[in-house]
Enzyme design. Structure first.
Site, PDB file in Angstrom:
ATOM      1  NE  ARG A 267      -4.287  -1.368   0.122  1.00  0.00           N
ATOM      2  CZ  ARG A 267      -4.409  -2.416  -0.682  1.00  0.00           C
ATOM      3  NH1 ARG A 267      -3.410  -2.754  -1.493  1.00  0.00           N
ATOM      4  NH2 ARG A 267      -5.521  -3.143  -0.676  1.00  0.00           N
TER       5      ARG A 267
ATOM      6  CD  GLU B  30      -2.842   3.494  -5.230  1.00  0.00           C
ATOM      7  OE1 GLU B  30      -1.736   2.980  -5.071  1.00  0.00           O
ATOM      8  OE2 GLU B  30      -3.915   2.878  -5.046  1.00  0.00           O
TER       9      GLU B  30
ATOM     10  CG  HIS C 240      -3.217  -0.305  -6.932  1.00  0.00           C
ATOM     11  ND1 HIS C 240      -3.420   0.393  -5.762  1.00  0.00           N
ATOM     12  CD2 HIS C 240      -3.477  -1.598  -6.630  1.00  0.00           C
ATOM     13  CE1 HIS C 240      -3.797  -0.432  -4.797  1.00  0.00           C
ATOM     14  NE2 HIS C 240      -3.851  -1.661  -5.318  1.00  0.00           N
TER      15      HIS C 240
END
Length: 315
Positions: free
Chosen positions: A231, A260, A281
């Site tokens: 993360r 994000e 991601h």
């Protein structure tokens, strides 16, 4: 049971027929803005969400009986409010292990082979202009004999460690905190100076926020690499950018950022930061992993409807 899926965009290329058959009706939206949540969930018994935020006000004004999160993280749902309202909450777990492990190791390999730089050299015509058969403009190092440090030794950390051992690497595991005295676990401060690669697989919590900060980076070898597929926020992004620019560590790769998508800029997106790979991601995103999310969600719905006790994946 009437259901609504508020943000299905990342699963739209998959077979959702089983999910549709689980309800008397299922309305699917690719995206839902905050202002559209209330009217869309107004008559729903079940709400399926990925990243849409369901706060206490929305939950208390609804007739929702079940929330299915098509992800592992639950921070987008007010769990305390859900409990007060008698709303069951399920998530998905371990669906992406093969995909994330594969991605993590692809980053480790890319850093050690300077894969990106060599591809860019070919695109720039450097190989075509070479006076010999190969280019060796960038250092290449072998994994065999190197040491991998793992922070977060769940299914993901164990999967990466298994592959590392197949490459002939030694594996060191970080202890969870100062009270973790399990055998073969090392405090982070002892582990960092020993590793050639540090890979992160722990959740983002108050204890892991900025876990890898300037002080931690300074403990690592100048030849070491850092890989974060966990993360954003576990790594101090400005400290990492500074460390790469000043040669404190040799390189890094990350699949996650604090914000994000990073619409407001990010120190790790500065093109002057050397030997850094950033992926969007996407480690979790294999088609197989995403289909497992759908299958787990169907299982969660069926478990809820059956009234089983001790259900898996209940938050």
């Amino acid at each position: 049971m009437k259901a609504v899926f508020l943000d299905a965009e990342t699963l739209r290329d998959l077979d959702l027929s089983g999910l549709e058959q689980a309800f008397s009706s299922l309305t699917i939206f690719d995206k839902t803005t905050q202002k559209d949540i209330a009217p869309r969930i107004q008559n729903a018994d079940v709400v399926i969400v990925n990243k849409v935020k369901l706060d206490a006000t929305l939950l208390k004004a609804s007739q929702i009986k079940l929330i299915c999160i098509v992800a592992t993280g639950t921070n987008n749902v007010d769990l305390e409010a859900a409990k007060q309202c008698g709303i069951a909450v399920f998530n998905c777990q371990a669906y992406g292990v093969p995909s994330v492990v594969q991605h993590a190791f692809s980053l480790i390999l890319a850093l050690h082979t300077n894969l990106i730089q060599y591809q860019q050299s070919v695109e720039a015509g450097d190989w075509q202009k070479s006076d010999q058969f190969c280019l060796l403009n960038y250092p290449i190092s072998e994994l065999a004999g190197k040491t991998l440090g793992v922070v977060g030794y769940g299914s993901l950390g164990q999967g990466v460690a298994q592959i590392a051992k197949a490459f002939g690497m030694q594996v060191l595991i970080a202890s969870r905190d100062e009270s973790d005295y399990r055998k073969n676990r090392l405090p982070l401060a002892q582990l960092l100076p020993q590793v050639d690669v540090l890979t992160l697989h722990c959740p983002l919590t108050s204890a892991t926020q900025n876990l890898i900060d300037e002080q931690a980076l300074n403990l690592m070898k100048p030849s070491a690499f850092l890989v974060n597929v966990a993360r954003g926020g576990i790594v101090d992004e400005q400290a990492l950018a500074n460390a790469l620019k000043s040669g404190v560590i040799a390189g890094a790769a990350t699949d996650v950022l604090i914000e994000e998508p990073p619409k407001n800029g990010n120190p790790l997106l500065d093109s002057s930061v050397p030997n850094l790979i950033v992926t969007p991601h996407s480690a979790w995103g294999s088609k197989e992993a995403r289909q497992r999310i759908v299958e787990q969600t169907i299982e969660n719905v069926n478990v809820f409807l059956s009234g089983e006790q001790g259900e898996r994946r209940v938050v």
